[in-house]
Scaffold this motif. Sequence first.
Motif, PDB file in Angstrom:
ATOM      1  N   GLY A 172       0.833  -1.254   0.050  1.00 51.31           N
ATOM      2  CA  GLY A 172       0.022  -0.071  -0.087  1.00 51.31           C
ATOM      3  C   GLY A 172       0.784   1.162  -0.016  1.00 51.31           C
ATOM      4  O   GLY A 172       0.563   2.178   0.724  1.00 51.31           O
ATOM      5  N   ASN A 173       1.504   1.458  -1.110  1.00 50.43           N
ATOM      6  CA  ASN A 173       2.193   2.507  -1.373  1.00 50.43           C
ATOM      7  C   ASN A 173       1.779   3.486  -2.368  1.00 50.43           C
ATOM      8  O   ASN A 173       2.142   2.732  -3.528  1.00 50.43           O
ATOM      9  N   TYR A 174       1.454   4.716  -2.221  1.00 49.41           N
ATOM     10  CA  TYR A 174       0.885   5.371  -3.399  1.00 49.41           C
ATOM     11  C   TYR A 174       0.660   7.000  -3.006  1.00 49.41           C
ATOM     12  O   TYR A 174       1.118   7.189  -1.728  1.00 49.41           O
ATOM     13  N   TRP A 175       0.209   7.569  -4.024  1.00 49.73           N
ATOM     14  CA  TRP A 175      -0.059   8.977  -3.763  1.00 49.73           C
ATOM     15  C   TRP A 175      -1.246   9.310  -4.512  1.00 49.73           C
ATOM     16  O   TRP A 175      -1.863   8.791  -5.468  1.00 49.73           O
ATOM     17  N   VAL A 176      -1.684  10.502  -3.891  1.00 50.47           N
ATOM     18  CA  VAL A 176      -3.321  11.086  -4.553  1.00 50.47           C
ATOM     19  C   VAL A 176      -3.038  12.543  -4.697  1.00 50.47           C
ATOM     20  O   VAL A 176      -2.491  13.197  -4.014  1.00 50.47           O
ATOM     21  N   PRO A 177      -3.375  13.079  -6.179  1.00 51.25           N
ATOM     22  CA  PRO A 177      -3.203  14.496  -6.231  1.00 51.25           C
ATOM     23  C   PRO A 177      -4.584  14.988  -6.002  1.00 51.25           C
ATOM     24  O   PRO A 177      -5.455  14.544  -6.117  1.00 51.25           O
ATOM     25  N   ILE A 190      -0.124  17.117  -2.746  1.00 55.19           N
ATOM     26  CA  ILE A 190      -0.108  15.517  -2.916  1.00 55.19           C
ATOM     27  C   ILE A 190      -0.251  14.992  -1.620  1.00 55.19           C
ATOM     28  O   ILE A 190       0.452  15.369  -0.520  1.00 55.19           O
ATOM     29  N   LEU A 191      -0.962  13.887  -1.672  1.00 56.88           N
ATOM     30  CA  LEU A 191      -1.260  12.978  -0.314  1.00 56.88           C
ATOM     31  C   LEU A 191      -0.337  11.654  -0.523  1.00 56.88           C
ATOM     32  O   LEU A 191      -0.765  10.976  -1.520  1.00 56.88           O
ATOM     33  N   TRP A 192       0.466  11.306   0.367  1.00 57.31           N
ATOM     34  CA  TRP A 192       1.318  10.287   0.062  1.00 57.31           C
ATOM     35  C   TRP A 192       0.935   9.258   1.008  1.00 57.31           C
ATOM     36  O   TRP A 192       0.600   9.761   2.497  1.00 57.31           O
ATOM     37  N   PHE A 193       0.881   7.934   0.802  1.00 54.46           N
ATOM     38  CA  PHE A 193       0.263   6.933   1.609  1.00 54.46           C
ATOM     39  C   PHE A 193       1.547   5.672   1.469  1.00 54.46           C
ATOM     40  O   PHE A 193       1.845   5.543   0.547  1.00 54.46           O
ATOM     41  N   PHE A 194       2.121   5.409   2.817  1.00 54.56           N
ATOM     42  CA  PHE A 194       3.120   4.232   2.836  1.00 54.56           C
ATOM     43  C   PHE A 194       2.671   3.229   3.799  1.00 54.56           C
ATOM     44  O   PHE A 194       1.751   3.570   4.718  1.00 54.56           O
ATOM     45  N   ASP A 195       3.183   2.045   3.447  1.00 53.79           N
ATOM     46  CA  ASP A 195       2.717   0.845   4.176  1.00 53.79           C
ATOM     47  C   ASP A 195       4.041   0.591   5.232  1.00 53.79           C
ATOM     48  O   ASP A 195       5.051  -0.052   4.463  1.00 53.79           O
ATOM     49  N   SER A 196       3.651   0.514   6.128  1.00 51.51           N
ATOM     50  CA  SER A 196       4.468   0.141   7.489  1.00 51.51           C
ATOM     51  C   SER A 196       4.523  -1.304   7.664  1.00 51.51           C
ATOM     52  O   SER A 196       5.186  -1.779   8.731  1.00 51.51           O
ATOM     53  N   ARG A 197       3.616  -2.013   7.242  1.00 52.19           N
ATOM     54  CA  ARG A 197       3.685  -3.597   7.292  1.00 52.19           C
ATOM     55  C   ARG A 197       3.547  -3.959   8.548  1.00 52.19           C
ATOM     56  O   ARG A 197       2.565  -3.540   9.244  1.00 52.19           O
ATOM     57  N   LEU A 241       1.124  16.133   2.116  1.00 52.47           N
ATOM     58  CA  LEU A 241       0.907  15.518   3.645  1.00 52.47           C
ATOM     59  C   LEU A 241       1.379  13.922   3.460  1.00 52.47           C
ATOM     60  O   LEU A 241       1.100  13.449   2.209  1.00 52.47           O
ATOM     61  N   ALA A 242       1.507  13.272   4.548  1.00 50.71           N
ATOM     62  CA  ALA A 242       1.926  11.751   4.205  1.00 50.71           C
ATOM     63  C   ALA A 242       1.382  11.066   5.555  1.00 50.71           C
ATOM     64  O   ALA A 242       1.110  11.603   6.663  1.00 50.71           O
ATOM     65  N   VAL A 296      11.846  10.163   2.509  1.00 50.86           N
ATOM     66  CA  VAL A 296      10.440  11.207   2.588  1.00 50.86           C
ATOM     67  C   VAL A 296      11.148  12.623   2.914  1.00 50.86           C
ATOM     68  O   VAL A 296      10.658  13.586   2.091  1.00 50.86           O
ATOM     69  N   ASN A 297      12.024  12.953   3.460  1.00 54.67           N
ATOM     70  CA  ASN A 297      12.283  14.224   3.752  1.00 54.67           C
ATOM     71  C   ASN A 297      13.413  14.691   2.726  1.00 54.67           C
ATOM     72  O   ASN A 297      13.541  15.772   2.800  1.00 54.67           O
ATOM     73  N   GLU A 298      13.813  13.750   2.169  1.00 50.78           N
ATOM     74  CA  GLU A 298      14.828  14.346   0.934  1.00 50.78           C
ATOM     75  C   GLU A 298      14.204  14.665  -0.277  1.00 50.78           C
ATOM     76  O   GLU A 298      14.467  15.577  -1.019  1.00 50.78           O
ATOM     77  N   ASN A 299      12.810  13.794  -0.665  1.00 50.46           N
ATOM     78  CA  ASN A 299      12.205  14.181  -1.964  1.00 50.46           C
ATOM     79  C   ASN A 299      10.794  14.905  -1.907  1.00 50.46           C
ATOM     80  O   ASN A 299      10.457  15.608  -2.707  1.00 50.46           O
ATOM     81  N   ILE A 300      10.227  14.827  -0.593  1.00 48.28           N
ATOM     82  CA  ILE A 300       9.100  15.484  -0.482  1.00 48.28           C
ATOM     83  C   ILE A 300       9.206  16.989   0.050  1.00 48.28           C
ATOM     84  O   ILE A 300       9.497  17.087   0.969  1.00 48.28           O
ATOM     85  N   LYS A 301       8.854  17.949  -0.688  1.00 45.65           N
ATOM     86  CA  LYS A 301       8.906  19.254  -0.340  1.00 45.65           C
ATOM     87  C   LYS A 301       7.648  19.844   0.151  1.00 45.65           C
ATOM     88  O   LYS A 301       6.655  19.388  -0.079  1.00 45.65           O
ATOM     89  N   ASN A 302       7.697  21.186   1.112  1.00 44.50           N
ATOM     90  CA  ASN A 302       6.733  21.653   1.614  1.00 44.50           C
ATOM     91  C   ASN A 302       5.786  20.530   2.354  1.00 44.50           C
ATOM     92  O   ASN A 302       4.349  20.510   2.296  1.00 44.50           O
ATOM     93  N   LEU A 303       6.367  19.737   3.002  1.00 46.49           N
ATOM     94  CA  LEU A 303       5.581  18.638   3.745  1.00 46.49           C
ATOM     95  C   LEU A 303       4.886  18.925   4.799  1.00 46.49           C
ATOM     96  O   LEU A 303       5.948  19.299   5.862  1.00 46.49           O
TER      97      LEU A 303
END
Length: 383
Positions: A172-177, A190-197, A241-242, A296-303
């Motif tokens: 479940g790793n994906y994003w929504v514009p 951009i809404l980011w969603f990550f799967d922590s398993r 947001l993430a 996350v912190n390297e690639n996502i700006k204005n988080l």
Amino acid sequence: MYLNSIRLALLVTSLVEVAPRPILQSDQARDDLDPYPGKPRVTFRPDGTFKLTMFSDLHYGENPWDVWGPEQDLNSTRLMNTVLKDEQPDYVVLNGDLITGENTFRENSTTLIDKIVAPLNAVKVPFSSTQGNHDNQANISHAEEILREQKVAPLSYTRMAPTGVGGVGGPGNYWVPVYKQKTDASPALILWFFDSRGGFSLGANSTSVSDWVDTSVAEWLGSETRAMNAAWGPAEKRGALAFVHIPPSIATDLQSNLDSESEPGLNADSLAGEGSVQATTIASDSDKDNVFWDAVNENIKNLHAVFSGHDHGDEWCARDKQKDVIFCFGKHSGYGGYTGDGWGYGVRNLVFKSSEPTDGVETWIRLEDGETRARITLNKQYN
């Protein structure tokens, strides 16, 4: 005889329900980055605002063999209906542990998703979900929940990552514009969603699943953001947001330095125990979530912030000063799962006052009875 065989084969084919094709990110065209060509675009309101409501740890399906368990599901559904009616959000996030998978029966575990999304379907609100450690169990998996959600919820924007991204048990790793206007060429958010398993694998010989965002997600995140930058311009032009169910391990350090005056919110769950944050269930796994956190912190700006659930007694926000990013807990929403005196049940609301990527975001905890607390603004001045 030959014709009868053909007719029989055609009849059987017509009676078999064809499984829906899952929505995978590999289906996206890289030239336009439109992951949802068959769904309405998610947009800000005409007045420039955008409201998101986050439910965490709904824990449907506990103790189905007695009266108590189903009663908690009814209570959780009541809470969802009340909140959705009162808050009228533009978007909803279900941030993990939708189901208490270890209590479910294999034959009907995925149908609990139908109950969870019914209130969202009724009000026709778009939404996304993450999955948690209790959603990976012997009788249920993250992938099965996602497929069921896609099947029964027309306005679900939940997707699965391309093959090879997310590791075992973490699709479940994906994003929504989110666009300022539906005709815009590029999104404002951009809404980011990550799967922590976490949790356990499917089947009778179930084994534990690693409880951190897999390192493969870091490379995928870099690839996705590069594609976005090429198509839409620099990342600084967009807000973000993430969401990830199990908190990153940095949350333990943040809690140890928490100031209840400037960082308000319930702080009743210690994060020092095993499994309270990512990569802590087994001592040798320590810090294995750092690759994800760095990416996350390297690639996502204005988080604006990263949001987690998992620890039901926490609802505070604090800044990781090293990365200069805010981490927040949501609010335990479901009547299933553990709780404590005075914790209550509710949601976290977020309101964007404009689509400008650097403008602050107002957020607060709302309880089922309408009480609000821990109201703050996520901006450069927070912390």
